[in-house]
Design an enzyme around this catalytic site. Structure first.
Site, PDB file in Angstrom:
ATOM      1  CD  GLU A  35      -2.661   1.295   2.354  1.00  0.00           C
ATOM      2  OE1 GLU A  35      -2.695   0.408   3.177  1.00  0.00           O
ATOM      3  OE2 GLU A  35      -3.428   2.251   2.726  1.00  0.00           O
ATOM      4  NE  ARG A  37       2.720  -8.417  10.310  1.00  0.00           N
ATOM      5  CZ  ARG A  37       2.520  -7.137   9.541  1.00  0.00           C
ATOM      6  NH1 ARG A  37       3.511  -6.101   9.793  1.00  0.00           N
ATOM      7  NH2 ARG A  37       1.758  -6.945   8.652  1.00  0.00           N
ATOM      8  CE  LYS A  68       2.989   0.109   5.012  1.00  0.00           C
ATOM      9  NZ  LYS A  68       2.312   0.068   3.726  1.00  0.00           N
TER      10      LYS A  68
HETATM   11  P1  ATP Z   1       2.559  -1.957   8.195  1.00  0.00           P
HETATM   12  O1  ATP Z   1       1.758  -2.892   9.085  1.00  0.00           O
HETATM   13  O2  ATP Z   1       4.244  -1.831   8.374  1.00  0.00           O
HETATM   14  O3  ATP Z   1       1.921  -0.748   7.854  1.00  0.00           O
HETATM   15  P2  ATP Z   1       1.245  -3.389   5.809  1.00  0.00           P
HETATM   16  O4  ATP Z   1       1.111  -4.812   6.049  1.00  0.00           O
HETATM   17  O5  ATP Z   1       0.044  -2.639   6.085  1.00  0.00           O
HETATM   18  O6  ATP Z   1       2.520  -3.145   6.908  1.00  0.00           O
HETATM   19  P3  ATP Z   1       1.694  -3.328   3.102  1.00  0.00           P
HETATM   20  O7  ATP Z   1       2.096  -2.187   2.260  1.00  0.00           O
HETATM   21  O8  ATP Z   1       0.176  -3.692   3.045  1.00  0.00           O
HETATM   22  O9  ATP Z   1       2.207  -3.074   4.692  1.00  0.00           O
HETATM   23  O10 ATP Z   1       2.508  -4.648   2.958  1.00  0.00           O
HETATM   24  C1  ATP Z   1       2.707  -4.981   1.716  1.00  0.00           C
HETATM   25  C2  ATP Z   1       3.237  -6.562   1.723  1.00  0.00           C
HETATM   26  O11 ATP Z   1       4.201  -6.721   2.724  1.00  0.00           O
HETATM   27  C3  ATP Z   1       1.852  -7.362   2.486  1.00  0.00           C
HETATM   28  O12 ATP Z   1       1.877  -8.516   1.674  1.00  0.00           O
HETATM   29  C4  ATP Z   1       2.464  -7.557   3.895  1.00  0.00           C
HETATM   30  O13 ATP Z   1       1.965  -8.828   4.376  1.00  0.00           O
HETATM   31  C5  ATP Z   1       3.933  -7.928   3.845  1.00  0.00           C
HETATM   32  N1  ATP Z   1       4.529  -7.204   4.928  1.00  0.00           N
HETATM   33  C6  ATP Z   1       4.324  -5.879   5.516  1.00  0.00           C
HETATM   34  N2  ATP Z   1       5.133  -6.181   6.895  1.00  0.00           N
HETATM   35  C7  ATP Z   1       5.625  -7.219   7.024  1.00  0.00           C
HETATM   36  C8  ATP Z   1       6.486  -7.805   8.005  1.00  0.00           C
HETATM   37  N3  ATP Z   1       6.810  -7.270   9.053  1.00  0.00           N
HETATM   38  N4  ATP Z   1       7.014  -9.008   7.547  1.00  0.00           N
HETATM   39  C9  ATP Z   1       6.791  -9.570   6.421  1.00  0.00           C
HETATM   40  N5  ATP Z   1       6.096  -9.349   5.427  1.00  0.00           N
HETATM   41  C10 ATP Z   1       5.309  -8.083   5.621  1.00  0.00           C
HETATM   42 MG    MG Z   2      -1.524  -3.256   4.747  1.00  0.00          MG
END
Ligand code: ATP
Ligand code: MG
Length: 577
Positions: free
Chosen positions: A37, A264, A274
């Protein structure tokens, strides 16, 4: 042997894919995606997902990994983030080729799918407020309450949904909900919202839309539209999987990807969400998303991490189904290991103390040849100038040394690396403050190159630079951003910012580096002998005003942990014997 046989045993996701290939599922195709995102910069957790998705695609003939921006939330998303994400993925060493997509490109199709659901009696327009929807959702132990709008006719729903699109209603006044089961034990299945009214311009579609699809609706359909075979996501989506499958089962779609969840990455001494990272940036606890203390890819890069070290780290931590916190020391170990091989060694004095060598001729300069890497002669050598006035590290001299201090002290002899033995004969202090201003030493000309012909030994070897030849530099010593291993894990919701490390950055403005660094370019990496690994700062360093960032010290706490574990496992082995 196939190619994969040379790498570590496959994780459970790779095992599933191998099985699918064996049984001929998906007609032998492997298509994954990385779906960020664009509401922030990528962090090391994302790197885990990138390495997994792009990695898997690259391990299979014809395998493809899509980069898809999940840009369904217009208010938080910015073009700056899209650009940074692309840059970071490329820097990590991965390529999406022609496969760059945006969920917003599917808005029209998603709208069509929503109409399909309404026509099938599987979605309805609901006039409850967000608060009322939350209140009627029920709990884990109690079922939810059905919305009074649940029984609207298909005709009325179609009419209202079309008018939602036209902008006839206010933000938040109506939503479209899937009609599933308000008594489902899975809260995600209790008539989830799939469209909301939001009169906000979108970075890519502008004012074209004033209704936006929700993530849970957008994601499975985007996967399906793109023909993704394996939709790999993090564990918190496990409970969303029934919904993912429900949409694909209800709608006429060509392909039904398989969602697979993994744990994760959590890393100690930092935060990974984020939202929290944005808070640190906006409230200026750090200088930006690329502050070298941030766990972002751009921060790690600016700190001096290499793409290889991050990829190796991701391979080491593996892929599993159970949440855990990985020790920051392992990430540090990965960069040390990489730079130990790649980084040329140089001498830099971070906190200089002037040393005058009384018996060395005033106008003389000589040069000493030093290998750029002790174990890799292929990396060449360089000449280092030596003269009567040099700098050594303040910490390498003590007037009144304790027992195990083997460096310079009054009347003591030490080796200057690759140069001469020197003996301290006088200490000059500031009359008022008592602070040591400079040292006077004598050198033994017979020890040229750093060895005594009579084989007498010295216990300490110091790094140094020639005072008139050395270059001034600013050196930024970075430490961990937080003082607690788990800053967000505290009870009672204590603010994670309370655990910020007040000493995470120390700036040294009067350091001196050897003259061979005159041509150092942004991101060049070095080992400063006896100090650690450093890189040229990519933003603030100028050819005539060098700035170095400390990537990591030389002390490897992970190696110690590992040693400890090995010892432990020997013991447990002995226990069994
Ligand atoms: P955050 O919680 O840090 O804001 P998010 O999951 O909302 O992260 P996205 O941009 O939606 O961020 O993530 C893109 C991809 O990266 C998704 O498939 C998500 O599952 C993966 N991802 C995000 N954070 C992690 C993590 N800590 N470990 C492994 N994969 C991750
Ligand atoms: Mg997300």
């Amino acid at each position: 042997m196939t190619e994969r046989d040379t790498s570590p045993p496959p994780d459970f996701i790779r095992a599933i894919i191998a099985q699918d290939l064996k049984t001929g599922k998906n007609a032998g195709r492997v298509v994954t995606r990385f779906p960020p995102e664009p509401n922030g910069y990528l962090h090391i957790g994302h790197a885990k997902s990138i390495c997994l998705n792009f990695g898997i695609a690259s391990e299979h003939k014809g395998g493809i990994c899509h980069l898809r921006f999940d840009d369904t939330n217009p208010t938080k998303e910015e073009i700056e983030y899209i650009d940074s994400i692309k840059k970071d993925i490329k820097w990590l060493g991965f390529e999406w080729g022609d496969h760059l997509y945006y969920a917003s490109d599917y808005f029209e199709r998603l709208y069509e799918y929503a109409l399909q659901l309404i026509k099938a009696g599987s979605a309805y327009v609901c006039d409850l407020s967000a608060e009322e929807i939350r209140q009627t959702r029920g709990t884990l132990t109690e079922p939810g309450k059905e919305s009074p709008y649940r029984q609207r006719s298909i005709k009325e729903n179609l009419d209202l949904f079309e008018r939602m699109r036209k902008g006839e209603f206010e933000d938040g006044s109506r939503v479209l909900r899937a009609k599933i089961d308000m008594a489902s034990p899975n809260l995600n299945m209790r008539d989830p919202v799939i469209y909301r009214i939001l009169k906000a311009a979108h970075p890519r579609t502008g004012d074209k839309w004033c209704i936006y699809p929700m993530y849970d609706f957008t994601h499975p359909l985007s996967d399906s539209i793109e023909g993704i075979t394996h939709s790999i996501c993090t564990l918190e989506f496990e409970d969303h999987r029934p919904l993912y499958d429900w949409f694909l089962d209800k709608l006429k779609v060509k392909s039904h990807p398989q969602q697979i969840e993994f744990a994760r990455l959590n890393l100690s001494y930092t935060v990974m969400s984020k939202r929290k990272l944005l808070e640190l940036v906006e409230q200026r606890y750090v200088t930006g998303w690329d502050d070298p203390r941030m766990p972002t890819i751009s921060g790690l890069r600016r700190r001096g991490y290499t793409p290889e070290s991050i990829r190796n780290f991701c391979e080491r931590i593996g892929v599993a189904k159970r949440d855990s916190i990985v020790d920051m020391a392992l990430l540090e170990h990965s960069i040390r290991e990489d730079l130990n091989e790649k980084a040329p060694r140089v001498m830099a004095v971070l906190r200089p103390l002037k040393v005058i060598i009384d018996n060395y001729p005033k106008d003389k300069t000589e040069e000493f040849e030093i290998l750029n890497h002790p174990n890799n002669p292929a990396m060449g050598s360089r000449n280092i100038p030596f003269s009567r006035e040099i700098y050594i590290e303040q910490g390498d001299f003590l007037e009144d040394p304790p027992k195990r201090f083997f460096r310079l002290a009054p009347n003591r002899e030490v080796r200057l690396r690759a140069a001469y033995f020197i003996t301290c004969v006088d200490v000059v202090k500031d009359e008022k403050t008592g602070e040591i201003k400079e040292l006077h030493c004598t050198y033994d000309p017979a020890t040229r190159g750093g060895d005594a012909p009579d084989r007498r030994k010295v216990k300490g070897t110091l790094h140094w630079v020639s005072a008139p030849h050395s270059l001034p530099a600013e050196v930024r010593l970075y430490d961990r951003l937080f003082t607690k291993a788990n800053p967000t894990g505290e009870k009672n919701g204590a603010d994670f910012k309370a655990y910020l490390n007040p000493n995470s950055l120390e700036i040294l403005t009067s350091s001196r580096v050897e003259p061979s660094l005159a041509g150092a370019k942004p991101e060049d990496r070095y080992q400063f002998e006896r100090q650690g690994y450093f890189c040229v700062d990519s933003i603030d360093s100028k050819p005539d005003a060098l700035v170095f960032n400390r990537t990591v010290t030389l002390r490897d706490s992970w190696a110690k942990i590992e040693k400890g574990m090995r010892r432990l496992s020997i013991f447990s082995f002995m226990d069994k014997v």
